[in-house]
Write an enzyme that holds these catalytic residues in place. Sequence first.
Site, mmCIF file in Angstrom:
data_model
loop_
_atom_site.group_PDB
_atom_site.id
_atom_site.type_symbol
_atom_site.label_atom_id
_atom_site.label_comp_id
_atom_site.label_asym_id
_atom_site.label_seq_id
_atom_site.Cartn_x
_atom_site.Cartn_y
_atom_site.Cartn_z
ATOM 1 C CE LYS A 120 97.038 68.149 55.684
ATOM 2 N NZ LYS A 120 96.678 68.974 54.531
HETATM 3 P P1 NAD Z 1 97.194 79.280 58.750
HETATM 4 O O1 NAD Z 1 97.755 78.739 60.006
HETATM 5 O O2 NAD Z 1 98.072 80.113 57.869
HETATM 6 O O3 NAD Z 1 95.899 80.187 59.062
HETATM 7 C C1 NAD Z 1 94.812 79.713 59.789
HETATM 8 C C2 NAD Z 1 93.898 80.879 60.135
HETATM 9 O O4 NAD Z 1 92.730 80.381 60.799
HETATM 10 C C3 NAD Z 1 94.514 81.879 61.104
HETATM 11 O O5 NAD Z 1 94.032 83.177 60.815
HETATM 12 C C4 NAD Z 1 93.998 81.418 62.464
HETATM 13 O O6 NAD Z 1 93.982 82.462 63.423
HETATM 14 C C5 NAD Z 1 92.596 80.966 62.099
HETATM 15 N N1 NAD Z 1 92.067 79.924 62.975
HETATM 16 C C6 NAD Z 1 92.716 78.812 63.415
HETATM 17 N N2 NAD Z 1 91.911 78.089 64.211
HETATM 18 C C7 NAD Z 1 90.730 78.729 64.247
HETATM 19 C C8 NAD Z 1 89.495 78.483 64.898
HETATM 20 N N3 NAD Z 1 89.320 77.414 65.688
HETATM 21 N N4 NAD Z 1 88.470 79.362 64.700
HETATM 22 C C9 NAD Z 1 88.640 80.448 63.915
HETATM 23 N N5 NAD Z 1 89.793 80.739 63.294
HETATM 24 C C10 NAD Z 1 90.823 79.898 63.461
HETATM 25 O O7 NAD Z 1 96.612 78.027 57.964
HETATM 26 P P2 NAD Z 1 96.276 77.911 56.431
HETATM 27 O O8 NAD Z 1 97.451 77.332 55.732
HETATM 28 O O9 NAD Z 1 95.681 79.191 55.957
HETATM 29 O O10 NAD Z 1 95.171 76.759 56.451
HETATM 30 C C11 NAD Z 1 93.811 77.026 56.745
HETATM 31 C C12 NAD Z 1 92.961 75.863 56.269
HETATM 32 O O11 NAD Z 1 93.165 75.667 54.866
HETATM 33 C C13 NAD Z 1 93.271 74.514 56.911
HETATM 34 O O12 NAD Z 1 92.077 73.769 56.975
HETATM 35 C C14 NAD Z 1 94.218 73.875 55.901
HETATM 36 O O13 NAD Z 1 94.235 72.459 56.006
HETATM 37 C C15 NAD Z 1 93.582 74.340 54.613
HETATM 38 N N6 NAD Z 1 94.451 74.320 53.444
HETATM 39 C C16 NAD Z 1 95.621 75.011 53.424
HETATM 40 C C17 NAD Z 1 96.401 74.998 52.278
HETATM 41 C C18 NAD Z 1 97.669 75.795 52.156
HETATM 42 O O14 NAD Z 1 98.264 75.805 51.065
HETATM 43 N N7 NAD Z 1 98.110 76.491 53.197
HETATM 44 C C19 NAD Z 1 95.993 74.247 51.164
HETATM 45 C C20 NAD Z 1 94.784 73.558 51.215
HETATM 46 C C21 NAD Z 1 94.019 73.618 52.354
#
Ligand code: NAD
Length: 430
Positions: A120
């Site tokens: 990561k």
């Molecule tokens: P992203 O940046 O596209 O979206 C994040 C969302 O969460 C946004 O709507 C944002 O406004 C909201 N957010 C951020 N901080 C916040 C907080 N403190 N309280 C409430 N809402 C909050 O990110 P993503 O890619 O959707 O990732 C979200 C989670 O999923 C992370 O934990 C990431 O590690 C995990 N994840 C993502 C992927 C992927 O393929 N994108 C894969 C596995 C896991």
Amino acid sequence: MIKNPMADEMRRFKGTDEKNPFEAMSERFDRAAQLLGLDPDLYAVMRVPSREIKVYIPVRMDSGHIEVFEGFRVQHNFARGPAKGGIRYAPDVTLDEVKALSAWMTWKCAVVNVPFGGGKGGIICNPHQMSIGELERLTRRYTAELIDFIGPDKDVPAPDMNTNEQTMAWIMDTYSMHARHTVTAVVTGKPVPIGGSLGRREATGRGLMFTVNEAIKRFNLTPEQTSVVVQGSGNVGGLGASLMHEYGYKITAISDINGGIYNKNGLDIPEVLSYLQMNKTLEGYKEADTVSNSEILELECDVLAPCATENQITSENAERLNCKILAEGANGPTTPKADQILHDKGVFVIPDILANAGGVTVSYFEWVQDRMGYFWSEDVVNQRLEEKMVASFNELSHFAQLHNVDSRTAAYMLAIDRVAYDTRMRGIYA
Ligand code: NAD
């Protein structure tokens, strides 16, 4: 009892900070290792990352001055293949967070049985206050600093919070310029025309839905009878909600960092997401009530899907959760103290290292396609993703039943067992 060479170190931090993600990961690792009776040598090796890289990244800002940013790449484990995992841009990224996320990648890849280890990355920056040019220079210099450590056979980054297809295209190009030829397989989550995979953008949300499809069967629910609350409306939450809505689920609430909206009769998710895209906020959306970010987690629903960030469900609010199933789209949304409370309440948890593994699964498909130079149709990608997610869910359920443990402990045990087997077979080069 496992003889633990790091016992003093563990005692020092254990339980000191509920919200430290590396502590949370380590606590669960320890429990699973103990239940497996993991060999002490393997325990010592697997509990810590293989490599932690810290870089200082000079960037010429648009104003002409140089700013130096701090960045990390942690490579947790290579026993099963190259390290794999996203890169996160945020003002509050810490090394401990990146360490935890890299370990979760190791366990996640093992749970869905893809041939990768865990890695990561993160850069401490505020991407929302940077221009596109500044972000490009930051990304390229970070890549250049890591050039000897990443590569299709070494470590394959991907997008995470605040990074996207464009970021991956810059990394791929920078790496390729140094290699003197195009190397598409150095990153996944690229734009489709330059070696990305169809279906990758939606893969995490789609994978989440496939696991929820399996979990609701335990409660004799159909999608149409199932209400879902989603925290987060980005790649995982937004696309996950969209796909579940299309599949027939009733999405009653969704949020972003500034708060959420709720309608007990269900939201028109495509309309909500286009409202969000246009207005940059959910506030003012007419067909729903406003809810705060803490209230949304406590709404009555069948499925709660935290898809935002870590530490959303803690010992402070776990008791007030009002769901049957917790589907962890985000990494580390629940603390170990909250785990116990949820267990006592009878909430069925689809643990993050399975629930959001759709992303890394299609990343694996992308890496395979890049290396073959032969690209699959979206239907083939989605069908192979479904097979993988359903098989992994069932394997996990079987493992949990066999060992009489909850689903999170089972996920860690299954993953650790697989990594331990491979490490034992390869031998420790010590
Ligand atoms: P992203 O940046 O596209 O979206 C994040 C969302 O969460 C946004 O709507 C944002 O406004 C909201 N957010 C951020 N901080 C916040 C907080 N403190 N309280 C409430 N809402 C909050 O990110 P993503 O890619 O959707 O990732 C979200 C989670 O999923 C992370 O934990 C990431 O590690 C995990 N994840 C993502 C992927 C992927 O393929 N994108 C894969 C596995 C896991």
